[in-house]
Design a protein around this motif. Structure first.
Motif, mmCIF file in Angstrom:
data_model
loop_
_atom_site.group_PDB
_atom_site.id
_atom_site.type_symbol
_atom_site.label_atom_id
_atom_site.label_comp_id
_atom_site.label_asym_id
_atom_site.label_seq_id
_atom_site.Cartn_x
_atom_site.Cartn_y
_atom_site.Cartn_z
ATOM 1 N N PRO A 100 0.694 -1.244 -0.041
ATOM 2 C CA PRO A 100 -0.017 -0.079 0.072
ATOM 3 C C PRO A 100 0.824 1.188 -0.035
ATOM 4 C CG PRO A 100 0.004 -1.144 2.113
ATOM 5 C CD PRO A 100 0.793 -2.141 1.243
ATOM 6 N N LYS A 101 0.388 2.328 -0.771
ATOM 7 C CA LYS A 101 1.188 3.615 -0.730
ATOM 8 C C LYS A 101 0.532 4.345 0.136
ATOM 9 C CE LYS A 101 2.558 2.946 -5.481
ATOM 10 N NZ LYS A 101 2.695 3.255 -6.832
ATOM 11 N N PHE A 102 1.322 5.168 0.945
ATOM 12 C CA PHE A 102 0.793 5.881 1.843
ATOM 13 C C PHE A 102 1.413 7.516 1.758
ATOM 14 C CE2 PHE A 102 0.970 1.902 4.167
ATOM 15 C CZ PHE A 102 -0.118 1.778 4.960
ATOM 16 N N VAL A 103 0.546 8.374 2.098
ATOM 17 C CA VAL A 103 0.796 9.621 2.208
ATOM 18 C C VAL A 103 1.349 10.056 3.429
ATOM 19 C CG1 VAL A 103 0.143 10.495 -0.006
ATOM 20 C CG2 VAL A 103 -1.165 10.628 2.047
ATOM 21 N N SER A 104 2.210 10.972 3.878
ATOM 22 C CA SER A 104 2.729 11.105 5.113
ATOM 23 C C SER A 104 2.701 12.682 5.377
ATOM 24 C CB SER A 104 4.269 10.889 5.296
ATOM 25 O OG SER A 104 4.563 9.487 5.207
ATOM 26 N N CYS A 105 2.389 12.994 6.649
ATOM 27 C CA CYS A 105 2.129 14.338 7.141
ATOM 28 C C CYS A 105 3.620 15.010 7.538
ATOM 29 C CB CYS A 105 1.209 14.282 8.436
ATOM 30 S SG CYS A 105 1.356 15.922 9.356
ATOM 31 N N TRP A 106 4.078 15.951 6.855
ATOM 32 C CA TRP A 106 5.288 16.558 7.108
ATOM 33 C C TRP A 106 5.566 17.197 8.251
ATOM 34 C CZ3 TRP A 106 1.455 17.985 3.480
ATOM 35 C CH2 TRP A 106 1.029 19.038 3.824
ATOM 36 N N LYS A 107 4.369 17.319 9.109
ATOM 37 C CA LYS A 107 4.629 17.870 10.660
ATOM 38 C C LYS A 107 4.904 16.686 11.664
ATOM 39 C CE LYS A 107 2.673 22.333 9.496
ATOM 40 N NZ LYS A 107 2.068 23.424 10.277
ATOM 41 N N CYS A 108 3.974 15.841 11.720
ATOM 42 C CA CYS A 108 4.112 14.636 12.467
ATOM 43 C C CYS A 108 4.271 13.500 12.209
ATOM 44 C CB CYS A 108 2.881 14.638 13.455
ATOM 45 S SG CYS A 108 1.569 14.044 12.689
ATOM 46 N N ALA A 109 4.559 12.964 10.845
ATOM 47 C CA ALA A 109 4.936 11.985 10.118
ATOM 48 C C ALA A 109 3.829 10.856 10.342
ATOM 49 C CB ALA A 109 6.374 11.213 10.953
ATOM 50 N N LYS A 110 2.586 11.114 10.388
ATOM 51 C CA LYS A 110 1.756 10.078 10.728
ATOM 52 C C LYS A 110 1.365 9.823 8.982
ATOM 53 C CE LYS A 110 -1.144 10.887 14.655
ATOM 54 N NZ LYS A 110 -2.472 11.330 15.119
ATOM 55 N N LYS A 111 0.990 8.548 8.927
ATOM 56 C CA LYS A 111 0.869 8.181 7.596
ATOM 57 C C LYS A 111 -0.711 8.076 7.291
ATOM 58 C CE LYS A 111 5.180 6.203 6.869
ATOM 59 N NZ LYS A 111 5.937 5.128 6.642
#
Length: 88
Positions: free
Chosen positions: A26-37
């Motif tokens: 699966p491809k995830f997109v990550s938050c650039w502020k907290c690294a949640k996916k």
């Protein structure tokens, strides 16, 4: 015991590729502020409201709780209708 297969008779070859199902990662997109996916950019966009300096909070009319989106408030309101009481 004619139908018993001896260990020596088992073929150790790899299974044919048609028998093996390889699932894509699966491809995830990550938050650039907290690294949640997140599994989609839509979920990431909803999450980014949490990082906003001045989020537009939506208030519950039956309690003192505030939410970052109308969707979150709608989910919360299900509690009031299901239980028919305040959550304070």
């Amino acid at each position: 015991f004619d139908n018993v297969v001896k260990k020596e008779e088992i073929d150790d070859e790899e299974p044919e590729s048609s028998c093996v199902q390889v699932l894509p990662q699966p491809k995830f997109v990550s938050c650039w502020k907290c690294a949640k996916k997140f599994i989609s950019r839509n979920y990431l966009n909803k999450h980014m409201i949490n990082h906003s300096a001045f989020p537009n909070f939506v208030s519950c009319s039956k309690s003192t709780k505030k939410f970052v989106s109308q969707d979150c408030l709608n989910e919360h309101m299900k509690n009031h209708t299901a239980i028919n009481q305040s959550c304070d």
